[in-house]
Design a protein around this motif. Sequence first.
Motif, PDB file in Angstrom:
ATOM      1  N   MET A   1       0.800  -1.339   0.003  1.00 43.30           N
ATOM      2  CA  MET A   1      -0.066  -0.069   0.051  1.00 43.30           C
ATOM      3  C   MET A   1       1.018   1.312  -0.041  1.00 43.30           C
ATOM      4  O   MET A   1       0.593   2.149  -0.868  1.00 43.30           O
ATOM      5  N   ILE A   2       2.009   1.263   0.819  1.00 43.82           N
ATOM      6  CA  ILE A   2       2.784   2.331   0.886  1.00 43.82           C
ATOM      7  C   ILE A   2       3.490   2.825  -0.411  1.00 43.82           C
ATOM      8  O   ILE A   2       3.566   3.854  -0.749  1.00 43.82           O
ATOM      9  N   GLU A   3       3.737   1.663  -1.194  1.00 40.31           N
ATOM     10  CA  GLU A   3       4.436   1.671  -2.461  1.00 40.31           C
ATOM     11  C   GLU A   3       3.753   2.462  -3.449  1.00 40.31           C
ATOM     12  O   GLU A   3       4.053   3.306  -3.978  1.00 40.31           O
ATOM     13  N   ILE A   4       2.230   2.215  -3.400  1.00 41.71           N
ATOM     14  CA  ILE A   4       1.273   2.900  -4.217  1.00 41.71           C
ATOM     15  C   ILE A   4       1.101   4.379  -3.996  1.00 41.71           C
ATOM     16  O   ILE A   4       1.267   5.441  -4.848  1.00 41.71           O
ATOM     17  N   VAL A   5       1.084   4.930  -2.698  1.00 43.73           N
ATOM     18  CA  VAL A   5       1.212   6.131  -2.344  1.00 43.73           C
ATOM     19  C   VAL A   5       2.359   6.934  -2.715  1.00 43.73           C
ATOM     20  O   VAL A   5       2.242   8.008  -3.445  1.00 43.73           O
ATOM     21  N   ILE A   6       3.251   6.405  -2.271  1.00 45.53           N
ATOM     22  CA  ILE A   6       4.713   7.118  -2.766  1.00 45.53           C
ATOM     23  C   ILE A   6       5.164   7.121  -4.166  1.00 45.53           C
ATOM     24  O   ILE A   6       5.406   8.153  -4.805  1.00 45.53           O
ATOM     25  N   ALA A   7       4.802   6.083  -4.973  1.00 48.23           N
ATOM     26  CA  ALA A   7       4.653   6.114  -6.565  1.00 48.23           C
ATOM     27  C   ALA A   7       3.971   7.108  -6.966  1.00 48.23           C
ATOM     28  O   ALA A   7       4.163   7.634  -7.971  1.00 48.23           O
ATOM     29  N   SER A   8       2.864   7.142  -6.470  1.00 48.72           N
ATOM     30  CA  SER A   8       1.764   8.108  -6.895  1.00 48.72           C
ATOM     31  C   SER A   8       2.284   9.675  -6.755  1.00 48.72           C
ATOM     32  O   SER A   8       2.114  10.494  -7.702  1.00 48.72           O
ATOM     33  N   ILE A   9       2.745   9.767  -5.662  1.00 43.46           N
ATOM     34  CA  ILE A   9       3.508  11.143  -5.428  1.00 43.46           C
ATOM     35  C   ILE A   9       4.749  11.470  -6.386  1.00 43.46           C
ATOM     36  O   ILE A   9       4.652  12.512  -6.968  1.00 43.46           O
ATOM     37  N   LYS A  76       7.581  -0.945  -7.578  1.00 41.64           N
ATOM     38  CA  LYS A  76       7.872  -2.282  -7.205  1.00 41.64           C
ATOM     39  C   LYS A  76       8.623  -2.532  -6.063  1.00 41.64           C
ATOM     40  O   LYS A  76       9.089  -3.677  -5.537  1.00 41.64           O
ATOM     41  N   GLY A  77       9.171  -1.287  -5.085  1.00 42.13           N
ATOM     42  CA  GLY A  77       9.445  -1.571  -3.868  1.00 42.13           C
ATOM     43  C   GLY A  77      11.266  -1.607  -3.830  1.00 42.13           C
ATOM     44  O   GLY A  77      11.700  -2.237  -2.812  1.00 42.13           O
ATOM     45  N   PHE A  78      11.711  -1.063  -4.907  1.00 44.53           N
ATOM     46  CA  PHE A  78      13.218  -1.081  -5.061  1.00 44.53           C
ATOM     47  C   PHE A  78      13.573   0.116  -4.272  1.00 44.53           C
ATOM     48  O   PHE A  78      13.812   1.227  -5.114  1.00 44.53           O
ATOM     49  N   TRP A  79      13.673   0.177  -2.915  1.00 51.02           N
ATOM     50  CA  TRP A  79      13.815   1.511  -2.341  1.00 51.02           C
ATOM     51  C   TRP A  79      15.261   1.964  -2.472  1.00 51.02           C
ATOM     52  O   TRP A  79      15.427   3.258  -2.481  1.00 51.02           O
ATOM     53  N   VAL A  80      16.166   1.372  -2.686  1.00 45.53           N
ATOM     54  CA  VAL A  80      17.710   2.123  -2.991  1.00 45.53           C
ATOM     55  C   VAL A  80      17.592   2.601  -4.297  1.00 45.53           C
ATOM     56  O   VAL A  80      17.974   3.705  -4.479  1.00 45.53           O
ATOM     57  N   PHE A  81      16.856   2.055  -5.382  1.00 44.60           N
ATOM     58  CA  PHE A  81      16.964   2.792  -6.516  1.00 44.60           C
ATOM     59  C   PHE A  81      15.899   4.097  -6.663  1.00 44.60           C
ATOM     60  O   PHE A  81      16.216   4.968  -7.289  1.00 44.60           O
ATOM     61  N   THR A  82      14.929   3.847  -5.633  1.00 50.59           N
ATOM     62  CA  THR A  82      13.899   4.963  -5.426  1.00 50.59           C
ATOM     63  C   THR A  82      14.580   6.179  -4.995  1.00 50.59           C
ATOM     64  O   THR A  82      14.658   7.324  -5.542  1.00 50.59           O
ATOM     65  N   ILE A  83      15.342   5.969  -4.011  1.00 49.59           N
ATOM     66  CA  ILE A  83      16.175   7.093  -3.266  1.00 49.59           C
ATOM     67  C   ILE A  83      17.405   7.501  -4.242  1.00 49.59           C
ATOM     68  O   ILE A  83      17.464   8.708  -4.492  1.00 49.59           O
ATOM     69  N   LEU A  84      17.954   6.668  -4.992  1.00 50.67           N
ATOM     70  CA  LEU A  84      19.016   7.081  -6.114  1.00 50.67           C
ATOM     71  C   LEU A  84      18.436   8.005  -6.945  1.00 50.67           C
ATOM     72  O   LEU A  84      18.573   9.154  -7.507  1.00 50.67           O
TER      73      LEU A  84
END
Length: 132
Positions: A1-9, A76-84
């Motif tokens: 669920m948190i992935e969808i919210v963050i991805a939407s933002i 997809k929950g790839f948090w390292v790539f998200t931060i990068l």
Amino acid sequence: MIEIVIASIFALIAAFFLTVGAMAWSGKLHGNSKVGLQVPEVRDSEEIWYKAHRVSGPWWVNAGLAFAFTAAFALKGFWVFTILGVVVAIGLVSVGSNLGARAANILESKEATKEAPAQVDLDAVRRAAGGQ
């Protein structure tokens, strides 16, 4: 669920930078006080506004693409790539804004020297020539 919210933002941020960047790059971002470069030199003339934003626009479009990839990584929950991706996108926005502000500063200084003709002190010329 948190992935969808963050991805939407991140998707909304991506859409914002893609839109503003494309408008700036194409010269369709009209002068305003809300969106775009917020430095005094940019506001000096309409020509400087458009030229400075044409410099910044491609960088902002690339930042929008980076935010779009960031949204996909977050989904997809790839948090390292998200931060990068966030770091890269913020870097692109910063570089684009810096280059646009520098372009505005250069254009403003060229415009100021073009507009102000050289002042000649006629009394000093007469004294140097030996006449009154």
